[in-house]
Write an enzyme that holds these catalytic residues in place. Structure first.
Site, PDB file in Angstrom:
ATOM      1  CB  VAL A  64      57.831  27.939  21.390  1.00 50.42           C
ATOM      2  CG1 VAL A  64      57.891  29.112  22.556  1.00 50.42           C
ATOM      3  CG2 VAL A  64      57.468  28.675  19.661  1.00 50.42           C
ATOM      4  CE  LYS A  65      63.665  21.840  25.952  1.00 49.13           C
ATOM      5  NZ  LYS A  65      65.490  22.038  25.907  1.00 49.13           N
TER       6      LYS A  65
END
Ligand code: G3P
Length: 217
Positions: A86-87
């Protein structure tokens, strides 16, 4: 050093994977929009499609800028596939979200990092990766590679496990400079990776070997 390809284009991702040296993929909302991906269902499907092409980590960026929204999206993205990272942007809400997701054993990539201080907070929150943007710093008359060196030194000194993922790589020489700086990962356009192979003496030498090999028939 690991190689990620920085694109949401499935053909380029396949091509990079077929080269046999690909360790993962990073995407961002601009790269997704460039491919014409629209709507939640299409976005989520596209991430799964990418995961099914490559073996390594695939960064999928949250679109929310508020903590609650980042958490909701982060959990949803992480549930898509075990390869999803997850960025999250390097903001106050982002750091809190990284802490939360890390405690849930979800991998994170802290993006839009332009200073050692941002990288320090991301590492303290437990980010799997931090992404300093080399090219965008260079564009603003600031040495992007110097930031990579600074963060690598800081993480080594304090034994942080967070990996330095050099992003906004624009050309082949940036990759070599990232190697010299000790980056863990470089995420690059495919053309910059292919540029590592380019050398006129290889082309001239090969042409001569092909010519001489005909004398051996
Ligand atoms: O994925 C983030 C980063 O690599 C973007 O690169 O070229 O848009 O600065 P660039």
């Amino acid at each position: 050093m690991k190689f990620f390809v920085d694109t949401a284009n499935l053909d380029q991702i396949r091509e990079a994977q077929n080269l046999g040296v690909l360790d993962g993929v990073t995407t961002n909302p601009s790269l997704m929009a460039k491919e014409g991906i629209k709507g939640k269902e299409a976005i989520l499907k596209h991430y799964v499609d990418i995961c099914n092409i490559v073996d390594g980590d695939v960064s999928a960026e949250v679109l929310s800028t508020e903590y609650e929204g980042m958490i909701k999206e982060g959990l949803e993205l992480a549930a898509l596939h075990p390869q999803i990272v997850v960025k999250v942007p390097a903001t106050k809400d982002g750091i809190k979200a990284i802490k939360y997701l890390t405690e849930k054993n979800i991998k994170t990539n802290c993006t839009l990092v332009f200073s050692a201080g941002q990288a320090l907070l991301a590492a303290k929150a437990g980010a799997t990766y931090v992404s300093p943007f080399v090219g965008r710093l260079d564009d603003n008359a600031t040495d992007g590679i110097a930031l990579i060196e600074q963060i690598v030194d800081m993480f080594n000194y304090y034994d942080f496990e967070t990996q330095v993922l050099a992003a906004s790589i624009r050309h082949t020489m940036h990759i070599i400079q990232c190697v010299e700086a000790g980056a863990d990962v470089a995420t690059c356009p495919l053309s910059a990776i292919e540029g590592l192979l380019r050398h006129p003496l290889t082309d001239i030498g090969l042409a001569q070997f092909v010519k001489d090999s005909q004398k051996m028939n």
